[in-house]
Design an enzyme around this catalytic site. Structure first.
Site, PDB file in Angstrom:
ATOM      1  N   GLY A 131       0.825  -1.201   0.000  1.00 38.06           N
ATOM      2  CA  GLY A 131       0.000   0.000   0.000  1.00 38.06           C
ATOM      3  C   GLY A 131       0.862   1.255   0.000  1.00 38.06           C
ATOM      4  O   GLY A 131       2.055   1.217   0.313  1.00 38.06           O
ATOM      5  N   CYS A 132       0.265   2.370  -0.352  1.00 33.93           N
ATOM      6  CA  CYS A 132       1.030   3.618  -0.503  1.00 33.93           C
ATOM      7  C   CYS A 132       1.473   4.163   0.860  1.00 33.93           C
ATOM      8  O   CYS A 132       2.655   4.454   1.071  1.00 33.93           O
ATOM      9  CB  CYS A 132       0.244   4.644  -1.295  1.00 33.93           C
ATOM     10  SG  CYS A 132      -1.432   4.954  -0.729  1.00 33.93           S
ATOM     11  N   PHE A 133       0.532   4.297   1.803  1.00 35.81           N
ATOM     12  CA  PHE A 133       0.928   4.728   3.150  1.00 35.81           C
ATOM     13  C   PHE A 133       1.939   3.735   3.731  1.00 35.81           C
ATOM     14  O   PHE A 133       2.926   4.111   4.363  1.00 35.81           O
ATOM     15  CB  PHE A 133      -0.290   4.791   4.080  1.00 35.81           C
ATOM     16  CG  PHE A 133      -1.008   6.104   4.099  1.00 35.81           C
ATOM     17  CD1 PHE A 133      -0.335   7.289   4.352  1.00 35.81           C
ATOM     18  CD2 PHE A 133      -2.382   6.163   3.901  1.00 35.81           C
ATOM     19  CE1 PHE A 133      -1.014   8.504   4.399  1.00 35.81           C
ATOM     20  CE2 PHE A 133      -3.063   7.380   3.940  1.00 35.81           C
ATOM     21  CZ  PHE A 133      -2.377   8.540   4.187  1.00 35.81           C
ATOM     22  N   CYS A 136       5.445   4.251   2.405  1.00 39.79           N
ATOM     23  CA  CYS A 136       6.076   5.474   2.908  1.00 39.79           C
ATOM     24  C   CYS A 136       6.508   5.304   4.370  1.00 39.79           C
ATOM     25  O   CYS A 136       7.620   5.687   4.750  1.00 39.79           O
ATOM     26  CB  CYS A 136       5.086   6.635   2.757  1.00 39.79           C
ATOM     27  SG  CYS A 136       5.782   8.246   3.146  1.00 39.79           S
TER      28      CYS A 136
END
Lengths: 322, 322, 322, 322
Positions: A131-133, A136
């Site tokens: 996932g993107c979060f 990061c």
């Protein structure tokens, strides 16, 4: 040439994947599948591709491919694979959350975060793209996890661009609402917490700390900035060294000694991490482009690893910078 | 106290009207009607009103009012008035386009542009509130029309904020699309051309010029800036004098000798016009807030005129400025 | 009528103050002083005021005033008061940080946060107007402090609009840089931490907790959103009751049961606070407009209190909402 | 490998050029010169380049290069060439306006718009790279000029992003001002009118029409959208055919049958043009990225032509799209 197919090509991550693949020197796109847009020009949906490709969305899949990217909604990838008999020789890279957690992944799916799992990815045929979060935040914490240094509660505030929510129309994606606005959502309860926890535990067996995560909706289209901290005995210099060492052989993740800002990575596959000590707290800022390192760019990075290409091939993208 | 009712109070113009009326010293809101939100707090829909009002949306209308504002979609005002028997003593101010053109207005409806029609408005019971583009463009041209100086083709480019398109979800109102974007729509064919033409003819009987109008979608939420020009014999000074004279007694429309920018009027009921001569062309820039002078603010201005209040009452709004 | 003078009227907070005061029913502006702009029309600098005022910036001060607002840079207020002999009958409201801390305020200056200090403000002649971040964060924490419930470390992430940095030109205020960007600055070290600490201690004698504060630069012009949490035994309902009780008699600060977003308060003098419990953490979101409740609006609120006016007079501002 | 030097590398166009050249497969950057930043890492100024290059700004020039790019302010290129003796074997591509007009260019400099001058560029050693507005507008008009169809007055409104004004700090580039704003500047008098006029005359000998040009400052960072029209006898279909034929062999300029929007080209070297007929007016919309097709991308395109490379080499850039 690697022959690639894309399922769910009309959405944001599908479009972004096509943007990368049409310029990838070792890839040939065999089809971009979309139920709703079958027959239409890809450039009629992703209109920035006018002049770059004459591809049309395909109503069906063909099996003359080496790799299949699934750019479907959460839940739909699982359904798709149950309902379609994919040739076993075809590598599958799934961008949904359906196979990220061990309970769903079993022993078949590798979690596709190269900075955590590069060797496993290289030999896997099934990649669950993070996932993107999650990408990061993990990139901000992995070097500490690898040293067993995540020994205290972790505090995370991360703000995402509007493309993170997909192209569906919603009140919170209406321009009149979101422009110049800021808001919190799913405080302490974002679904990415689970995949982050599993990754940290993979490196840091005894990791049992609380992850406090406040996600925010920013008024920009692309990018995630995560600001994180925890109690730590490290000095700034020690922490920088640990981070630099950890990422030394990872071509997309860089450690900046200077303060960073989101646009340094927008429209690139890069992540940049900054660490500094304040009192007893180690403070970490991590930035990525949610659609690239946080989705389609990382998917191509995984493809490069699987097929033995240089990890950066086709991914040296010009930052938008402004 | 003037007792007011609002129909269609859950939309953008309805909300903006309520924002003005709750602080208007001479108005008491009797009901805010909304089918879809009946029973809900007004401040649950227009969430900035939390703490300002305990009003709930009403499922029905009452007749104990002096003025009724119709904030309905185009076509729906006409239907509403056909299906509801409104007490003849009640003044009606309609914000849709249903009664703006003479063919629909008959002799009953006055076109509610005070800078054109103030005296007629004062004595009318039915006001057709002008369109937002139409208001902005007319305020840039009326002084010339009044002098019979619109003797040449007119060139207009005007850019509107996203609230001009209403709160419906649409691809062109999605933040990911509209943010940092610009586009043209309905070039030469915007529906407001008709009401503009009628107004200019009202002042300038022989007006038969072509109005070339290029509307643009801007990436801001509020405001319209129109840039216009035509062949003219006037000097800058002569034109400024004509504009100043025309607007001398109109409290909301001002003539600036300096270059102007959109945010000078955002969140106010003001219009600002700038004129200057270049070669043989007279160049005019006109700016308004599309939801205020272009809709709900002007509606209240019309109400003030009808009820003999000071024209600016309740409308001295603080500009957002930034 | 209260006669007011403004020093430093050409900056952001000075302009915002003038915007409020020209429509304040009980105030007459006697002068707006600016060295750099002496003689110029106020509306040539604050161009949205065209048509609203014919005031010119004054090169000098006069003593026929009841209240003097100082809208000067940090450090300059102290200098100004050392170099100018202000009539003792004149109330002074200073918007800089020069007199906020007890070490600088002595017994003379009252800290101008009405939700903390209303009674002291009413009888004071010298008001140190709070900082913008400080206002937003304190409004999120005061109800807990008043109950002695700030017994654990506090975690704060707050994002501010660009006007918080003033109108000086700087790399981080360049549109090309800031547009669509996000960044952290002064992590753990923002100067407002001191005034926040003093206020919390005033209510909560034994308060000795760490305040972890991560300030962020947002890509919007106005507003601050602070997301905060701490360990707490309270339930959501108990916390909501404590907050509602605390703010019951404060007309500008409201408690929302629903999730909130920044634009609910932009261009108003309001604050909105939202509290909810997650696991063992009490989570608080607080929003204000940095130039209004965080600066000039609060200054006028303080003036209203000093002069015995209704606290909200002249401050019922229409939200920009979009 | 083509060895390249860049003068003025710390500005916007210099940075954009470096972003392109470091990934250009046939180019090696020998130096990036900057007086003000000599000795600093290029990635300390263009911070998105962290991890992409270890280059430092050079205080001096070396002559071991094949091509020199001048990214200097207007007027400074001329001065630079007067004060520096550049080896005659080195090709020079100047991004300023100093040599665009025939009166300054003499017979030495070719005007670097490939869609107008491709053959001349291939054999030239001195390229005057066109202005950004000039590129956008010419690409919208060249096909008509080539057919001698610019027989009437032309009306142009074009809006530019903030990067068009360079990185200097100015009131109109302050985020607080420009965000959500729109304004006109240099109406009818923009300096690019001259180079546009010369180009049109080159194709259309008898061209003597008036070019009415209203430039606008948009609240986005990158891109120009020009909306243009003129009286014409062509039908939509005839016009589309003329445009398609004209651009058939130009790889970066495309004709869209559909309505277009700015972000289709942002962060690419492409131009997209749309034509349609309304009444007697032929309406043309043209879009480019001002820093790429309008500056540094076009400079590299010119370099490719001069050195016999494929015109698109190193310039197949991923659109930012959102």
């Amino acid at each position: 040439m690697i022959k690639a197919g894309v399922v769910g090509g009309a959405g944001y991550t599908g479009g972004e994947l096509v943007r990368i693949l049409i310029n990838h020197p070792s890839v040939e796109i065999k089809f971009v599948h979309s139920k709703s847009n079958a027959g239409n020009l890809v450039s009629d949906v992703h209109t920035d591709l006018l002049g770059d490709t004459d591809l049309r969305f395909s109503p069906s899949l063909t099996s003359d491919i080496d790799v299949l990217f699934l750019c479907l909604g959460h839940g739909d990838s699982k359904l798709f694979l149950e309902n379609n008999d994919i040739n076993k020789a075809i590598k599958i890279i799934d961008l949904s959350q359906d196979f990220r957690l061990k309970v769903n992944a079993g022993t078949r799916w590798a979690y596709g975060l190269p900075e955590l799992n590069r060797e496993a990815i290289k030999t896997s045929s099934f990649i669950a793209n993070p996932g993107c979060f999650a990408t990061c935040i993990q990139l901000g914490l992995l070097p500490l996890a690898a040293k067993g240094l995540l020994t205290n509660e972790i505090h995370i505030n991360a703000t995402t661009g509007s493309t993170g929510a997909g192209q569906g129309l919603a009140a919170t994606s209406h321009f009149s609402w979101r422009n110049n606005n800021l808001s919190v959502y799913k405080a302490f309860e974002h679904q990415h917490l689970n995949e982050i926890g599993e990754s940290l535990k993979q490196l840091n067996r005894k990791f049992e700390q609380v992850l406090n995560f406040i996600p925010q909706r920013g008024d920009f289209a692309r990018g995630i900035l995560a600001a994180m901290y925890l109690e730590s005995d490290l000095t700034t210099e020690e922490a920088q060294r640990i981070y630099r060492d950890y990422y030394a052989k990872h071509p997309f993740t860089h450690v900046s000694k200077k303060n960073i800002d989101l646009k340094q990575v927008v429209n690139t596959n890069k992540a940049i991490v900054h660490v500094e000590k304040h009192g007893t707290k180690l403070f970490i800022v991590s930035i990525i482009d949610n659609l690239l390192k946080g989705a389609s760019g990382q998917a191509v990075q995984n493809m490069n690893l699987i097929f033995g290409l240089e990890e950066t091939e086709g991914l040296r993208l010009k930052a938008v910078a402004f």
